[in-house]
Motif scaffolding. Structure first.
Motif, PDB file in Angstrom:
ATOM      1  N   LYS A   1     -16.868 -15.832  -1.506  1.00 21.30           N
ATOM      2  CA  LYS A   1     -15.557 -16.325  -2.538  1.00 21.30           C
ATOM      3  C   LYS A   1     -14.253 -15.645  -1.991  1.00 21.30           C
ATOM      4  N   LYS A   2     -14.165 -14.631  -1.865  1.00 23.54           N
ATOM      5  CA  LYS A   2     -12.847 -14.057  -1.249  1.00 23.54           C
ATOM      6  C   LYS A   2     -12.376 -14.541   0.036  1.00 23.54           C
ATOM      7  N   VAL A   3     -13.465 -14.630   0.799  1.00 28.98           N
ATOM      8  CA  VAL A   3     -13.023 -15.425   2.261  1.00 28.98           C
ATOM      9  C   VAL A   3     -12.528 -16.875   1.792  1.00 28.98           C
ATOM     10  N   TYR A   4     -13.272 -17.776   0.968  1.00 27.69           N
ATOM     11  CA  TYR A   4     -12.850 -19.098   0.672  1.00 27.69           C
ATOM     12  C   TYR A   4     -11.267 -19.054   0.091  1.00 27.69           C
ATOM     13  N   GLU A   5     -11.243 -17.909  -0.846  1.00 23.47           N
ATOM     14  CA  GLU A   5      -9.809 -17.885  -1.493  1.00 23.47           C
ATOM     15  C   GLU A   5      -8.715 -17.174  -0.588  1.00 23.47           C
ATOM     16  N   VAL A   6      -8.809 -16.309   0.105  1.00 21.65           N
ATOM     17  CA  VAL A   6      -8.018 -15.560   0.852  1.00 21.65           C
ATOM     18  C   VAL A   6      -7.451 -16.901   2.169  1.00 21.65           C
ATOM     19  N   LEU A   7      -8.413 -17.506   2.741  1.00 19.64           N
ATOM     20  CA  LEU A   7      -8.070 -18.258   3.677  1.00 19.64           C
ATOM     21  C   LEU A   7      -7.580 -19.922   3.099  1.00 19.64           C
ATOM     22  N   LYS A   8      -7.585 -19.869   1.844  1.00 20.97           N
ATOM     23  CA  LYS A   8      -7.280 -20.971   0.933  1.00 20.97           C
ATOM     24  C   LYS A   8      -8.044 -22.319   1.290  1.00 20.97           C
ATOM     25  N   ILE A   9      -9.281 -21.998   1.323  1.00 18.16           N
ATOM     26  CA  ILE A   9     -10.084 -23.281   2.044  1.00 18.16           C
ATOM     27  C   ILE A   9     -10.242 -24.268   0.955  1.00 18.16           C
ATOM     28  N   LYS A  10     -10.072 -25.516   1.028  1.00 10.57           N
ATOM     29  CA  LYS A  10     -10.359 -26.637   0.380  1.00 10.57           C
ATOM     30  C   LYS A  10     -11.921 -27.402   0.712  1.00 10.57           C
ATOM     31  N   GLY A  11     -12.477 -28.160  -0.161  1.00 14.10           N
ATOM     32  CA  GLY A  11     -13.788 -28.664   0.507  1.00 14.10           C
ATOM     33  C   GLY A  11     -14.848 -27.900   0.679  1.00 14.10           C
ATOM     34  N   PHE A  12     -15.947 -28.168   1.423  1.00 14.33           N
ATOM     35  CA  PHE A  12     -16.914 -27.361   1.837  1.00 14.33           C
ATOM     36  C   PHE A  12     -16.688 -26.263   2.942  1.00 14.33           C
ATOM     37  N   SER A  13     -17.347 -24.979   2.497  1.00 10.69           N
ATOM     38  CA  SER A  13     -17.371 -24.065   3.486  1.00 10.69           C
ATOM     39  C   SER A  13     -18.851 -23.379   3.565  1.00 10.69           C
ATOM     40  N   ARG A  14     -19.174 -23.147   4.681  1.00 11.24           N
ATOM     41  CA  ARG A  14     -20.510 -22.342   4.942  1.00 11.24           C
ATOM     42  C   ARG A  14     -20.333 -21.138   5.772  1.00 11.24           C
ATOM     43  N   SER A  15     -20.533 -19.905   5.373  1.00 10.78           N
ATOM     44  CA  SER A  15     -20.002 -18.487   6.006  1.00 10.78           C
ATOM     45  C   SER A  15     -21.294 -17.863   6.078  1.00 10.78           C
ATOM     46  N   GLU A  16     -21.659 -17.276   7.472  1.00 11.80           N
ATOM     47  CA  GLU A  16     -22.620 -16.437   7.898  1.00 11.80           C
ATOM     48  C   GLU A  16     -22.577 -14.967   7.833  1.00 11.80           C
ATOM     49  N   TYR A  17     -23.312 -14.342   7.433  1.00  6.74           N
ATOM     50  CA  TYR A  17     -23.247 -12.712   7.198  1.00  6.74           C
ATOM     51  C   TYR A  17     -24.666 -12.352   7.713  1.00  6.74           C
ATOM     52  N   ILE A  18     -24.509 -11.080   8.327  1.00  5.54           N
ATOM     53  CA  ILE A  18     -25.692 -10.231   8.475  1.00  5.54           C
ATOM     54  C   ILE A  18     -25.475  -8.774   7.710  1.00  5.54           C
ATOM     55  N   PHE A  19     -26.415  -8.345   7.074  1.00  7.23           N
ATOM     56  CA  PHE A  19     -26.241  -7.158   6.533  1.00  7.23           C
ATOM     57  C   PHE A  19     -26.608  -5.986   7.405  1.00  7.23           C
ATOM     58  N   LYS A  20     -25.624  -5.050   7.247  1.00  3.90           N
ATOM     59  CA  LYS A  20     -25.703  -3.828   8.049  1.00  3.90           C
ATOM     60  C   LYS A  20     -25.475  -2.732   7.079  1.00  3.90           C
ATOM     61  N   ASN A  21     -26.545  -1.885   6.910  1.00  2.61           N
ATOM     62  CA  ASN A  21     -26.094  -0.676   5.876  1.00  2.61           C
ATOM     63  C   ASN A  21     -25.869  -1.136   4.733  1.00  2.61           C
ATOM     64  N   GLY A  22     -26.667  -2.160   4.088  1.00  2.15           N
ATOM     65  CA  GLY A  22     -26.359  -2.582   2.864  1.00  2.15           C
ATOM     66  C   GLY A  22     -25.089  -3.364   2.584  1.00  2.15           C
ATOM     67  N   GLU A  23     -24.169  -3.442   3.820  1.00  2.47           N
ATOM     68  CA  GLU A  23     -22.999  -4.543   3.582  1.00  2.47           C
ATOM     69  C   GLU A  23     -22.894  -5.688   4.444  1.00  2.47           C
ATOM     70  N   PRO A  24     -22.508  -6.700   3.767  1.00  4.73           N
ATOM     71  CA  PRO A  24     -22.557  -8.254   4.499  1.00  4.73           C
ATOM     72  C   PRO A  24     -21.393  -8.190   5.566  1.00  4.73           C
ATOM     73  N   HIS A  25     -21.603  -8.279   6.669  1.00  2.00           N
ATOM     74  CA  HIS A  25     -20.801  -8.496   7.746  1.00  2.00           C
ATOM     75  C   HIS A  25     -20.591  -9.900   8.165  1.00  2.00           C
ATOM     76  N   LEU A  26     -19.375 -10.496   8.322  1.00  2.00           N
ATOM     77  CA  LEU A  26     -19.112 -11.790   8.443  1.00  2.00           C
ATOM     78  C   LEU A  26     -19.234 -12.104   9.979  1.00  2.00           C
ATOM     79  N   LEU A  27     -19.896 -13.276  10.366  1.00  2.00           N
ATOM     80  CA  LEU A  27     -20.029 -13.724  11.619  1.00  2.00           C
ATOM     81  C   LEU A  27     -19.059 -14.847  11.910  1.00  2.00           C
TER      82      LEU A  27
END
Length: 324
Positions: free
Chosen positions: A260-286
């Motif tokens: 949600k933060k990525v969507y709002e920081v970038l001021k996206i409209k419409g669809f978005s699909r972001s990919e993440y991998i968890f490392k040490n319990g934290e989501p890392h954006l791809l």
């Protein structure tokens, strides 16, 4: 009175076949009592309206209209189903801005930034979004294998910077494999990003603006039968896509808030699909996709279905938001 909707599909990149599938799903799904839908194929050598008999009529690029049997047809809104260039990288958004045409995708700047993996990650990092260690190469640069391995380690991923659907992506285990992987990536783009391998659960998070509010959809866990979530895994059934993902409540909260933060920081409209991998319990954006696949089997429609939103409702809402 029914609104005329132009569904643009095709494009200039290796993803054009997938785009045609997505566009045809939109065409078949849109509410026929509410919309008159038109399939518009956009390729380097032609922009054409394609009717149900596969007849082609050229698009007038001055106002994005088409003349059929002497009658001029104009459009109320464009549904953007072009993966890759020019639909996902900002070019078509700039054109529609100039002619004042509503469309279902994000604005030109947001499309350009999200399509450029290196720029997107660089913008988001100061906002606390975690990313993998990376190394950049441009066409013509001297390639120092040792410097790359010292920075990102092995295994690592070599990726075309501006490409989708895992075109130009190679997982590298040995230093000796780097040169070939880099050559493959340079076939897709003149810029490369080489990233450290993150060993953890991979998830995909859809975010849309639904009925005026930013909505994070149920999360999908990606379990690839292949070495990573490559073209075969994405489009030829070589993966499990589990929605909702098998996450702890803490993981779910973290990745939902991050997406949600990525969507709002970038001021996206419409669809978005972001990919993440968890490392040490934290989501890392791809990466962030702003024109995700829209077939019935694609991840975002799966997520919408899990949220109780049908494909017809998903597409209808995208048009309503664009016209809003």
């Amino acid at each position: 009175m029914k609104k005329n909707i132009a569904i643009i599909m095709g494009g200039f990149s290796s993803e054009y076949k997938i785009s045609l599938i997505s566009g045809n799903v939109v065409y078949e799904t849109l509410n026929a009592s509410k919309y008159s839908a038109y399939r518009i194929h956009i390729f380097r050598d032609k922009w054409v309206y394609v009717d149900d008999n596969e007849n082609e009529f050229p698009i007038d690029k001055n106002d994005f209209s088409v003349t059929v049997n002497g009658k001029k047809i104009t459009f109320d809104c464009v549904f953007n189903a072009i993966h890759g260039s020019p639909g996902e990288d900002g070019f078509i958004q700039g054109y529609f801005k100039l002619i004042n045409m509503p469309h279902t995708s994000c604005n030109m700047y947001q499309a350009s930034v999200t399509f450029n993996k290196r720029d997107c990650l660089s913008i988001l990092k100061p906002y606390g979004i975690k990313i993998a260690e990376s190394f950049y190469l441009n066409s013509g640069d001297v390639i120092d294998d040792d410097a790359i391995v010292n920075k990102v380690g092995l295994p690592c991923f070599v990726k075309a910077n501006k490409a989708g659907s895992s075109f130009g992506v190679t997982k590298v285990y040995k230093k000796e494999e780097l040169q070939n992987a880099i050559a493959i990536a340079f076939k897709e783009d003149d810029e490369i990003i080489i990233e450290a391998f993150l060993d953890g659960t991979e998830v995909s998070v859809g975010v849309i603006r639904y009925k005026g509010e930013v909505k994070v959809l149920p999360i999908t866990e990606i379990v690839s039968e292949n070495d990573f979530f490559d073209y075969e895994a994405k489009y030829q059934g070589k993966s499990q896509e589990i929605t909702p993902a098998r996450l702890t409540k803490e993981q779910e909260t973290k990745v939902t808030e991050t997406a949600k933060k990525v969507y709002e920081v970038l001021k996206i409209k419409g669809f978005s699909r972001s990919e993440y991998i968890f490392k040490n319990g934290e989501p890392h954006l791809l990466e962030v996709n702003t024109i995700p696949g829209l077939t019935k089997e694609s991840i975002l429609p799966q997520q919408a279905k899990a949220a109780g939103i049908s494909l017809a409702e998903l597409f209808d809402n995208a048009i309503e938001e664009a016209l809003r």
